[in-house]
Write a protein that holds these residues in place. Structure first.
Motif: not given
Lengths: 113, 110
Positions: A91-103
């Motif tokens: 799996f790959c996940a991403s998130s904006p820097f400085g936030t918690d939720t990974q998509y």
């Protein structure tokens, strides 16, 4: 907004061959993570990019695994040479820097025969 | 060490309520996630608890007690489409890796 995409969805290879998995994160997300789930186990962390830099690669199993994120956009994970125990869902996940939720992306199911 | 425990499987009836429990022991704690995952699909975000208490979002609610290292996911008015795996996961630090439990496979009976 497009989600995280991964290619291929499935890959079946023989032991000793090479496979390259690709992940396209959500546009603008600086954080990119690779995880793996092997049969019967929990999803486990492999490594973390911030833009093009490897922030944490403590989860990489061994030097047969190589991840890159040139240009800080998409990432590839190469397994060379593949072994039977590498089978699982990546799996790959991403998130904006400085936030918690990974998509998360849908994953690539890798089968090594 | 890092450890997250949740039941392996649960079964419930359509229209009923089910509570999925999760206990955790991690080296740090920033927040706790619940993800839903249908077979062959991406884990999808359900909830994220940072502070103690109950957060409600439609038919789904998530509870956290940091002092007890405990969370639960409550699903009400169960529907057949709720049949899936539910993953409890902890984020020890911001911009860091998520630690996952093995997931709870929920079966909904008509």
């Amino acid at each position: 907004e497009a989600g995280v995409t991964q290619f291929p969805s499935h890959s079946v290879i023989e032991k000793g061959q090479t496979v390259t998995l690709r992940c396209d994160p959500i546009s603008g997300h600086d954080n990119l993570y690779w995880y793996r789930r092997v049969m019967g186990k929990e999803i486990k962390f492999l490594l973390h990019f911030v833009k093009e830099s490897k922030q944490d690669e403590s989860g990489m199993p061994n030097n047969r695994f190589l991840a890159e994120r040139t240009g800080g956009t998409y990432s590839t994970l190469k397994v060379q040479p593949a072994e039977l125990e590498d089978s699982g869902v990546y799996f790959c996940a991403s998130s904006p820097f400085g936030t918690d939720t990974q998509y998360f992306g849908p994953g690539t199911r890798l089968t090594v025969l | 060490g890092q450890n997250i425990d949740q039941p392996t499987e649960m079964t419930a009836t359509e229209g009923a309520i089910v509570q999925i429990n999760c206990t955790y022991q991690t080296s740090g704690f920033n927040g706790l996630f619940w993800y839903q995952q249908h077979a062959g699909e991406a884990p999808t975000f359900l909830s994220y608890n940072v502070l103690d208490g109950l957060e409600e979002k439609g038919r789904f609610s998530s509870f956290l007690s940091r002092s007890k290292g405990y969370s639960y996911l409550l699903l009400k008015e169960l529907q057949m489409k709720d049949s899936a795996s539910y993953l409890c996961a902890v984020l020890p630090n911001r911009d860091d890796k998520i630690i996952f439990g093995k997931g709870t496979r929920l079966h909904i009976l008509p």
